[in-house]
Design an enzyme around this catalytic site. Sequence first.
Site, PDB file in Angstrom:
ATOM      1  N   SER A 194     -12.472  39.993 112.371  1.00 13.33           N
ATOM      2  CA  SER A 194     -11.477  39.521 111.409  1.00 13.33           C
ATOM      3  C   SER A 194     -11.937  39.674 109.964  1.00 13.33           C
ATOM      4  CB  SER A 194     -11.094  38.057 111.683  1.00 13.33           C
ATOM      5  OG  SER A 194     -10.628  37.897 113.010  1.00 13.33           O
ATOM      6  N   ARG A 195     -12.934  40.560 109.742  1.00 12.66           N
ATOM      7  CA  ARG A 195     -13.482  40.799 108.401  1.00 12.66           C
ATOM      8  C   ARG A 195     -14.164  39.555 107.823  1.00 12.66           C
ATOM      9  NH1 ARG A 195     -12.168  45.148 110.223  1.00 12.66           N
ATOM     10  NH2 ARG A 195     -11.463  46.953 109.005  1.00 12.66           N
ATOM     11  N   LEU A 196     -14.504  38.596 108.685  1.00 12.14           N
ATOM     12  CA  LEU A 196     -15.227  37.401 108.235  1.00 12.14           C
ATOM     13  C   LEU A 196     -16.725  37.671 108.364  1.00 12.14           C
ATOM     14  CD1 LEU A 196     -13.010  34.590 109.829  1.00 12.14           C
ATOM     15  CD2 LEU A 196     -12.979  35.462 107.480  1.00 12.14           C
TER      16      LEU A 196
END
Length: 219
Positions: A194-196
């Site tokens: 999630s691009r976290l």
Amino acid sequence: MKEFLDILRNDHSDFDKGKLNDQLKSIDPIKLFQKWYQEAFEKQCLSPNSMTVSTVGKDLMPSSRIVYLKELMEEGLIFYTNYNSKKGENIAVNPQASALLFWDELSRQIRVQGIVEKVPAFMSDDYFASRPRPSKLGAWASKQSKEIADRSKLEDVYQEMVERFKNEEVPRPEFWGGYLIRPTYIEFWQGRPSRLHDRICFQKDDVEDQDWKVLRLNP
């Protein structure tokens, strides 16, 4: 062009190959760097010591290129090049640089910023002596980053060097040697879903400081 843009925009690949726990904050960043590089080497990442080095000269225009990380010491990162190259000219007027190593197979990257200085001559001599003979001759033949009329001119100069050093060891040119990047900032990046992404960075105000300030950054 539209098809190409669609390929770029529709690449939504995610990252799920690891994570950075807060326990890493207690590790010396150079030792953590060594550990990550060892893992990249063991996982047979493509050119694990490929490193993008960026410099800025008197024109204030950033310039980046790929070099090879050849040594990692407690003091920092070492690479070798022609001192009269564009990067060498930039370092001469602005002895600061950033470096980036990226291992796609592990979804990892390390960012480094620091002060640059030439390594002692004996270190450059030792490394140059370990290079294959054609690479040694190439170092003499190339006026790196300078304009040349055509490929044949370069090859002609190379052949001149072959004859010049025929039947003798090729010495290191005075204009060729190593640079040491003494880090003031080292960031470890691990891709996450999630691009976290995880980002843990170590920073200090001066290269002589012994203590690192450790931070976790937003992705």
